[in-house]
Design an enzyme around this catalytic site. Sequence first.
Site, PDB file in Angstrom:
ATOM      1  N   HIS A 309       0.857  -1.191   0.000  1.00  0.00           N
ATOM      2  CA  HIS A 309       0.000   0.000   0.000  1.00  0.00           C
ATOM      3  C   HIS A 309       0.889   1.235   0.000  1.00  0.00           C
ATOM      4  O   HIS A 309       1.951   1.247   0.624  1.00  0.00           O
ATOM      5  CB  HIS A 309      -0.905   0.010   1.238  1.00  0.00           C
ATOM      6  CG  HIS A 309      -2.087   0.909   1.092  1.00  0.00           C
ATOM      7  ND1 HIS A 309      -2.018   2.253   1.338  1.00  0.00           N
ATOM      8  CD2 HIS A 309      -3.344   0.653   0.688  1.00  0.00           C
ATOM      9  CE1 HIS A 309      -3.212   2.789   1.110  1.00  0.00           C
ATOM     10  NE2 HIS A 309      -4.030   1.851   0.717  1.00  0.00           N
ATOM     11  N   ASP A 367      -7.929  -5.379  -0.126  1.00  0.00           N
ATOM     12  CA  ASP A 367      -8.368  -6.261  -1.215  1.00  0.00           C
ATOM     13  C   ASP A 367      -7.973  -7.709  -1.020  1.00  0.00           C
ATOM     14  O   ASP A 367      -8.343  -8.564  -1.830  1.00  0.00           O
ATOM     15  CB  ASP A 367      -7.769  -5.752  -2.535  1.00  0.00           C
ATOM     16  CG  ASP A 367      -8.316  -4.380  -2.868  1.00  0.00           C
ATOM     17  OD1 ASP A 367      -7.514  -3.451  -3.083  1.00  0.00           O
ATOM     18  OD2 ASP A 367      -9.548  -4.231  -2.850  1.00  0.00           O
TER      19      ASP A 367
END
Length: 432
Positions: A309, A367
């Site tokens: 991320h 996700d």
Amino acid sequence: MLEKTSKTAKITIDGTTVEVPVNKGSLGPDVLDIRSLYKQTGLFTFDPGFTSTASCESDITFIDGDKGELLYRGYPIEQLADKSNFLEVSYLLLYGELPTKSQYEDFSGKVTRHTMLHEQMLNFFRGFRRDAHPMAIVCGVQAAMSAFYHDSTDINDPWQREVATIRMIAKLPTIVSWAYKYSIGQPFAYPKNNLQYAQNFLQMCFSVPAEEYVVDPILSSAMDKIFILHADHEQNASTSTVRLAASSGANPFACIAAGIACLWGPAHGGANEAALNMLKEIGSPDRISEFISKAKDKNDPFRLMGFGHRVYKNFDPRSRVMKQSADEVLELMGITNNPTLQVAKELEKIALEDEYFIEKKLYPNVDFYSGIILEAMGFPTSMFTPIFALARTVGWLSQWQEMISDPNIKIGRPRQLFTGKTHRDYLPYEKR
Ligand code: SDX
């Protein structure tokens, strides 16, 4: 609120020194206010991917990437996922405070009464190939709303901005569920006003005219939680796209369509579909090391989908909630030892003990587990990102409202470092 500090940063170039003010917010890093840097120095800053750039001032969502903390208007995501519901969180994101009971009833009543689409919009769905990706349909139909709801496109009218906001929060579940129904050749199911938001979405996806459909409370609770976890996330790529589109004065339906288009990419919202496909390709724990090696190989473009991320250098708090929810939903649905979930948990364990992932601070993101729950609920992988878009619409709209109501709004217009050919004159064929 932006607060000026007594601190400044001195920048000396070719013997000339300019002082740049340092501003601070309520949480997070201070900022160098470089708005007059070009005028003072004739220099641009250079920051492809905006890794060190604050593009705006915002009161909505705060992320502490090192701590793995996510706050919506100051409330931790874990508490909201555990105690609230998606429409209440939507009110919080839009208006800044948790609603009173009457405010909640008024807001949810408005959303309930805007869930139907203009009947003529059905024709848009029928214009797509049956095998069109649902994101293509959702993006197209969302933009087409600009052609139907002319009485809520004037961004300078607060009432029209409010109506457009309610319409999109209310209609995205209908658009997303109809994109699904169209892709599987089933008739569209209309919204039912006696159902809660997540229940209504599930019945529009899974009910058929041939029989009564009863919404499973386990699934609607899990669906609502997934909506909450995806609702907003600071200035991510798709939110920045919505803000940039809005800065030109484009109508709200077009701005949200731009956000949907950006979210589709596998590096962003498309990662949930890519992550489940990856977990299925791995297939069993004994193949995990092969994929970990590919992810670490600089010459291999493969990346572990659902990992890493830009901001989180610790666990994405949403992935923790999602992982717990995956366990609960699968158990309550009687799905024991789901092979994909086993692979996901083993992959997470191995990756988090691997030097490469530790050194680069790569953790599971939102996700990584979401696809496992969505698949167990009956959705095909192609529906994962449309569901992400449905939930993120309220975040995009909250950020859009915040920006549009700023009297100092300016069109977003970045510059560049030009590295192309310098000035040269046109040459006829014979001289080329
Ligand atoms: C979302 O921004 C948001 O808030 C987004 C989001 C939201 O709610 O809006 O949180 C939703 O988009 C989550 C992210 C979903 N994407 C994925 O899961 C795709 C896989 N992840 C990567 O593509 C990547 O981690 C990104 C795109 C998410 C972040 O990339 P960055 O910040 O640009 O980091 P980077 O690509 O510079 O990576 C840093 C290093 C690189 O190695 P070096 O060049 O330094 O040697 O880490 C490596 C990368 O190669 N790396 C990975 C990796 N992610 C980063 N290596 C293997 N597998 C990965 N998943």
